[in-house]
Design a protein around this motif. Sequence first.
Motif, mmCIF file in Angstrom:
data_model
loop_
_atom_site.group_PDB
_atom_site.id
_atom_site.type_symbol
_atom_site.label_atom_id
_atom_site.label_comp_id
_atom_site.label_asym_id
_atom_site.label_seq_id
_atom_site.Cartn_x
_atom_site.Cartn_y
_atom_site.Cartn_z
ATOM 1 N N THR A 36 89.468 -39.028 -28.993
ATOM 2 C CA THR A 36 90.393 -39.815 -29.811
ATOM 3 C C THR A 36 90.050 -39.623 -31.285
ATOM 4 O O THR A 36 89.080 -40.194 -31.791
ATOM 5 N N LYS A 37 90.841 -38.820 -31.973
ATOM 6 C CA LYS A 37 90.543 -38.490 -33.370
ATOM 7 C C LYS A 37 90.582 -39.731 -34.259
ATOM 8 O O LYS A 37 89.842 -39.816 -35.248
ATOM 9 N N ALA A 38 91.429 -40.718 -33.903
ATOM 10 C CA ALA A 38 91.518 -41.928 -34.721
ATOM 11 C C ALA A 38 90.171 -42.637 -34.817
ATOM 12 O O ALA A 38 89.841 -43.221 -35.857
ATOM 13 N N LYS A 39 89.371 -42.595 -33.739
ATOM 14 C CA LYS A 39 88.038 -43.202 -33.784
ATOM 15 C C LYS A 39 87.133 -42.441 -34.755
ATOM 16 O O LYS A 39 86.348 -43.043 -35.491
ATOM 17 N N CYS A 40 87.247 -41.124 -34.735
ATOM 18 C CA CYS A 40 86.475 -40.315 -35.684
ATOM 19 C C CYS A 40 86.886 -40.639 -37.114
ATOM 20 O O CYS A 40 86.040 -40.765 -38.003
ATOM 21 N N ASP A 41 88.190 -40.764 -37.325
ATOM 22 C CA ASP A 41 88.696 -41.050 -38.672
ATOM 23 C C ASP A 41 88.194 -42.405 -39.173
ATOM 24 O O ASP A 41 87.875 -42.561 -40.362
ATOM 25 N N ALA A 42 88.113 -43.389 -38.257
ATOM 26 C CA ALA A 42 87.627 -44.715 -38.657
ATOM 27 C C ALA A 42 86.161 -44.646 -39.071
ATOM 28 O O ALA A 42 85.749 -45.285 -40.061
ATOM 29 N N ILE A 43 85.361 -43.884 -38.337
ATOM 30 C CA ILE A 43 83.954 -43.715 -38.710
ATOM 31 C C ILE A 43 83.855 -42.996 -40.050
ATOM 32 O O ILE A 43 83.083 -43.389 -40.936
#
Length: 403
Positions: A36-43
């Motif tokens: 899930t790229k969105a989780k990476c983006d949040a980090i």
Amino acid sequence: MSKVLIIGAGGVSSVAVHKMAMNNAIFTDIHLASRTKAKCDAIAQSVKSRTGVDISTYEIDAEEVPALTRLIKQIQPKLVVNLALPYQDLPIMDACLEAGVNYLDTANYEPKDEAKFEYSWQWAYQEKFREKGLMALLGSGFDPGVTSVFAMWLKKHKLETIRQLDILDCNGGDHGQAFATNFNPEINIREVTAPARHWANGEWVETPALTIRQQFEFDEVGQKNMYLMYHEELESLSKFLPELERARFWMTFGDEYIKHLTVLQNVGMTGIEPITYQGKDIIPLQFLAAVLPKPETLGETTKGKTNIGDIATGDARDGSGEKTFYIYNICDHEDANAETGNQAVSYTTGVPAMVGAAMMLTGKWAGEGVFNMEQFDPDPFLEMLGNNGLPWQVKELAGPLEF
């Protein structure tokens, strides 16, 4: 100095990436990928706001070896840090071999369809990594990880031999939830509900899960109930400390946790065999994990401290006879959250992942093949660990645990 690729975007990954950004003289180029790229983006957004460091993010299924291999070759990191799920270890190791890149993880492999974890699957990669001139470092978390390094520090500085070893993992934090796990729910529950095993006189002794309980007074936490469990560092410690006569692992659980877990187990919600629901196959434990609070969301509400360490007994190096030493770390949930936005259980795993990666990238730990933490000099690792938020202390006890 080095480019790294981190795989996984949970709480442990968040801590590790934040701490890498805070050590940007070593980790000069950080890349983060997960399903899930969105989780990476949040980090990445949190890291940018806290440290000013930019993180590159990607979407990848870690079990798709060809696609992961292509991503690794595209990024060309010096090291892949696997902070995904334990049953993804072997595919990620395969991709590292294909791409010609070093590997690190924090927990050993376990198959999806069996609640069993052991090092044999990864130790079997020894020759593959050696022949490619690559290094794989296994279990660079806290337990496994720091607890093994603690034992080897005692072996180097205090004890000629370690005959008895107890690893005590206490989480004295309160997250305010009726029931939640402090790391990945699927892995946590599989681990806790598995039969307990400990090492005694050259063989494994197995007992039913959560049936052996003792109380212990933990510094800065208080008296807690702790339960005998199996944990993977017992396997590697029994290999690398051949004089070990007894090794046990204990973890604390509150009464509410035990009550909820017992009910969930009784009604089948902790099962890992697929069942058919409305025409689709689902895994009960995976469904349960989906509805439980995510560990990475617990940081803002969790208060209290963790206390994790080793009690080791053996012959003293100074010739003074049998001695017992207790080496441990205390970590505050609120301090961990203030620094990285994550609670202390994620922090105590993510920081050692960063430190293990730093040992490899700086060449302080080096080799060709597959290695466990016990095989390297504990001093540089523990020095960096203490300087990066996890200070440790040692004290002498009157004797080993009486139980």
